[in-house]
Design an enzyme around this catalytic site. Structure first.
Site, PDB file in Angstrom:
ATOM      1  N   ILE A   1       0.857  -1.193   0.000  1.00 21.38           N
ATOM      2  CA  ILE A   1       0.000   0.000   0.000  1.00 21.38           C
ATOM      3  C   ILE A   1       0.891   1.241   0.000  1.00 21.38           C
ATOM      4  O   ILE A   1       2.094   1.153   0.292  1.00 21.38           O
ATOM      5  CB  ILE A   1      -0.934   0.044   1.225  1.00 21.38           C
ATOM      6  CG1 ILE A   1      -0.129   0.050   2.546  1.00 21.38           C
ATOM      7  CG2 ILE A   1      -1.911  -1.131   1.200  1.00 21.38           C
ATOM      8  CD1 ILE A   1      -0.976   0.326   3.786  1.00 21.38           C
TER       9      ILE A   1
ATOM     10  N   TYR B   1       7.146   4.427   2.753  1.00 17.66           N
ATOM     11  CA  TYR B   1       7.207   3.422   1.679  1.00 17.66           C
ATOM     12  C   TYR B   1       8.665   3.088   1.325  1.00 17.66           C
ATOM     13  O   TYR B   1       9.029   1.922   1.176  1.00 17.66           O
ATOM     14  CB  TYR B   1       6.466   3.991   0.476  1.00 17.66           C
ATOM     15  CG  TYR B   1       6.259   3.046  -0.687  1.00 17.66           C
ATOM     16  CD1 TYR B   1       5.138   2.233  -0.736  1.00 17.66           C
ATOM     17  CD2 TYR B   1       7.153   2.998  -1.742  1.00 17.66           C
ATOM     18  CE1 TYR B   1       4.926   1.386  -1.816  1.00 17.66           C
ATOM     19  CE2 TYR B   1       6.943   2.158  -2.828  1.00 17.66           C
ATOM     20  CZ  TYR B   1       5.827   1.354  -2.852  1.00 17.66           C
ATOM     21  OH  TYR B   1       5.614   0.514  -3.924  1.00 17.66           O
TER      22      TYR B   1
HETATM   23  N1  CAA Z   1       9.737  17.076  -5.450  1.00 14.90           N
HETATM   24  C1  CAA Z   1      10.030  18.311  -4.975  1.00 14.90           C
HETATM   25  N2  CAA Z   1       9.141  19.092  -4.349  1.00 14.90           N
HETATM   26  C2  CAA Z   1       7.908  18.630  -4.194  1.00 14.90           C
HETATM   27  C3  CAA Z   1       7.528  17.358  -4.655  1.00 14.90           C
HETATM   28  C4  CAA Z   1       8.500  16.597  -5.329  1.00 14.90           C
HETATM   29  N3  CAA Z   1       8.213  15.385  -5.812  1.00 14.90           N
HETATM   30  N4  CAA Z   1       6.237  17.157  -4.332  1.00 14.90           N
HETATM   31  C5  CAA Z   1       5.815  18.261  -3.686  1.00 14.90           C
HETATM   32  N5  CAA Z   1       6.822  19.143  -3.616  1.00 14.90           N
HETATM   33  C6  CAA Z   1       6.789  20.466  -3.012  1.00 14.90           C
HETATM   34  C7  CAA Z   1       5.502  21.181  -3.393  1.00 14.90           C
HETATM   35  O1  CAA Z   1       5.663  21.934  -4.547  1.00 14.90           O
HETATM   36  C8  CAA Z   1       5.277  22.061  -2.174  1.00 14.90           C
HETATM   37  O2  CAA Z   1       6.116  23.155  -2.222  1.00 14.90           O
HETATM   38  P1  CAA Z   1       5.731  24.519  -1.470  1.00 14.90           P
HETATM   39  O3  CAA Z   1       5.652  24.191   0.000  1.00 14.90           O
HETATM   40  O4  CAA Z   1       6.843  25.437  -1.810  1.00 14.90           O
HETATM   41  O5  CAA Z   1       4.409  24.928  -2.021  1.00 14.90           O
HETATM   42  C9  CAA Z   1       5.733  21.159  -1.076  1.00 14.90           C
HETATM   43  O6  CAA Z   1       6.767  20.319  -1.615  1.00 14.90           O
HETATM   44  C10 CAA Z   1       4.581  20.287  -0.668  1.00 14.90           C
HETATM   45  O7  CAA Z   1       4.988  19.710   0.430  1.00 14.90           O
HETATM   46  P2  CAA Z   1       3.899  19.052   1.302  1.00 14.90           P
HETATM   47  O8  CAA Z   1       4.496  18.777   2.629  1.00 14.90           O
HETATM   48  O9  CAA Z   1       2.659  19.865   1.306  1.00 14.90           O
HETATM   49  O10 CAA Z   1       3.662  17.730   0.508  1.00 14.90           O
HETATM   50  P3  CAA Z   1       2.452  16.807   0.720  1.00 14.90           P
HETATM   51  O11 CAA Z   1       2.480  16.232   2.077  1.00 14.90           O
HETATM   52  O12 CAA Z   1       1.234  17.493   0.276  1.00 14.90           O
HETATM   53  O13 CAA Z   1       2.773  15.602  -0.247  1.00 14.90           O
HETATM   54  C11 CAA Z   1       2.945  14.479  -2.259  1.00 14.90           C
HETATM   55  C12 CAA Z   1       3.153  15.800  -1.519  1.00 14.90           C
HETATM   56  C13 CAA Z   1       1.481  14.285  -2.571  1.00 14.90           C
HETATM   57  C14 CAA Z   1       3.399  13.286  -1.465  1.00 14.90           C
HETATM   58  C15 CAA Z   1       3.767  14.631  -3.511  1.00 14.90           C
HETATM   59  O14 CAA Z   1       5.082  14.929  -3.178  1.00 14.90           O
HETATM   60  C16 CAA Z   1       3.794  13.391  -4.355  1.00 14.90           C
HETATM   61  O15 CAA Z   1       2.833  13.020  -4.990  1.00 14.90           O
HETATM   62  N6  CAA Z   1       4.983  12.741  -4.406  1.00 14.90           N
HETATM   63  C17 CAA Z   1       5.209  11.605  -5.250  1.00 14.90           C
HETATM   64  C18 CAA Z   1       4.736  10.382  -4.591  1.00 14.90           C
HETATM   65  C19 CAA Z   1       5.021   9.195  -5.464  1.00 14.90           C
HETATM   66  O16 CAA Z   1       5.733   9.228  -6.439  1.00 14.90           O
HETATM   67  N7  CAA Z   1       4.456   8.075  -5.059  1.00 14.90           N
HETATM   68  C20 CAA Z   1       4.633   6.872  -5.788  1.00 14.90           C
HETATM   69  C21 CAA Z   1       3.394   6.056  -5.672  1.00 14.90           C
HETATM   70  S1  CAA Z   1       3.463   4.648  -6.712  1.00 14.90           S
HETATM   71  C22 CAA Z   1       4.517   3.645  -5.958  1.00 14.90           C
HETATM   72  O17 CAA Z   1       4.981   3.874  -4.895  1.00 14.90           O
HETATM   73  C23 CAA Z   1       4.863   2.414  -6.710  1.00 14.90           C
HETATM   74  C24 CAA Z   1       6.303   2.238  -6.819  1.00 14.90           C
HETATM   75  O18 CAA Z   1       6.851   1.387  -6.147  1.00 14.90           O
HETATM   76  C25 CAA Z   1       7.073   3.048  -7.794  1.00 14.90           C
END
Ligand code: CAA
Length: 251
Positions: free
Chosen positions: A95, A157
């Protein structure tokens, strides 16, 4: 000449994004497959059966919660009584609870650990003695590229998936002389509901960074699992097989 019965394979997360295809390919490779997943996902069962219509007889469903040790022990003894010893175990249940650490709750940490890391222990523990006693076993644990590189929003994760490989290397040493191999497959970003849950913008950035230029397919991952689960893969153990379209290259 008597033919030996098909090898018995158990796949956790068996009706999930990667698991269904892993079941299908193992069944096509002549294995008798037991797909394990939460009973509460039973509503997905009909779709699962349809997807696997071509390998219907070779794949059966068993409910269990991999985060619960007793549930796993009961599952394995039920399977062993009904079908015989488990010879192949694929731990694909997983998950996400994506959120940056500064906002992560202890619950988001523990829930993920209980499925993605404890789940591997809970399933390996009840099968390992039988495998070593019989002198044959193939364990394939699904890790992730994000366990190798870390990912923003995935401290939980990434820690669990790196832990899965550490676990696998240690168990590989314990079982190597008994004909049991333990390996990980580390998928990159694949075309699954888990990846579809990532925002479209971030997903596009990720795809742009994949040298092959596309998300992986569940079939790409299942192929690697079947390779490691083959009878003649006995000299590959403690290894990690990355399947990520070149997203992370290392050696
Ligand atoms: N890189 C750099 N900066 C990022 C970022 C990233 N990947 N994601 C968000 N940020 C920045 C945002 O722009 C924001 O900046 P500001 O504060 O200046 O506005 C800040 O960081 C947001 O931070 P938050 O603490 O608010 O972040 P959040 O708790 O809302 O979470 C998140 C953000 C939804 C986790 C997002 O980062 C994201 O989707 N990350 C990728 C997750 C991902 O790739 N998951 C993989 C799932 S699939 C899987 O896991 C299968 C596998 O094995 C490959």
């Amino acid at each position: 000449m008597s033919l030996s019965p098909p090898r018995l394979a158990v796949v956790t997360g068996g009706i999930g994004g990667l698991g269904t295809e892993i079941c299908r390919q193992l069944a096509r490779a002549g294995r008798h497959v037991i797909a394990v997943d939460l009973a509460t996902r039973e509503e997905r069962l009909a779709a699962f059966r349809q997807e696997l219509a071509d390998s219907h007889d070779a794949v059966t469903f068993e409910p269990a919660d991999v985060s619960d040790f007793d549930s796993c022990q009961q599952l394995i003894s039920r399977i062993e009584q009904q079908h015989g010893g488990v010879e192949i175990l694929v731990n694909a249940a997983g998950i996400t609870r994506d959120v940056s650490l500064r906002k992560m709750t202890p619950q988001q940490w523990h829930e993920l650990m209980q499925v993605n890391l404890d789940g591997v222990f809970n399933m390996c523990r009840p099968v390992v003695e039988g495998m070593t006693a019989r002198g044959f076993g193939r364990i394939v644990n699904i890790s992730s590229v994000n366990g190798q590189t870390g990912q923003f929003g995935q401290t939980n994760y990434s820690a669990a998936k790196a832990g899965v490989h550490g676990f696998s290397m240690a168990l590989a040493r314990e079982t190597a002389r008994k004909g049991v191999t333990v390996n990980t497959v580390s998928p990159g970003y694949c075309d699954t509901p888990m990846v579809a849950a990532v925002s479209a913008e971030i997903r596009q950035q990720i795809v742009d960074g994949i040298p092959v230029g596309r998300l992986g397919s569940p079939a790409d991952i299942a192929r690697a699992v079947c390779f490691l689960a083959a009878d003649d893969a006995g000299y590959i153990t403690g290894a990690n097989l990355p399947v990520n379209g070149g997203y992370f290259m290392s050696f």
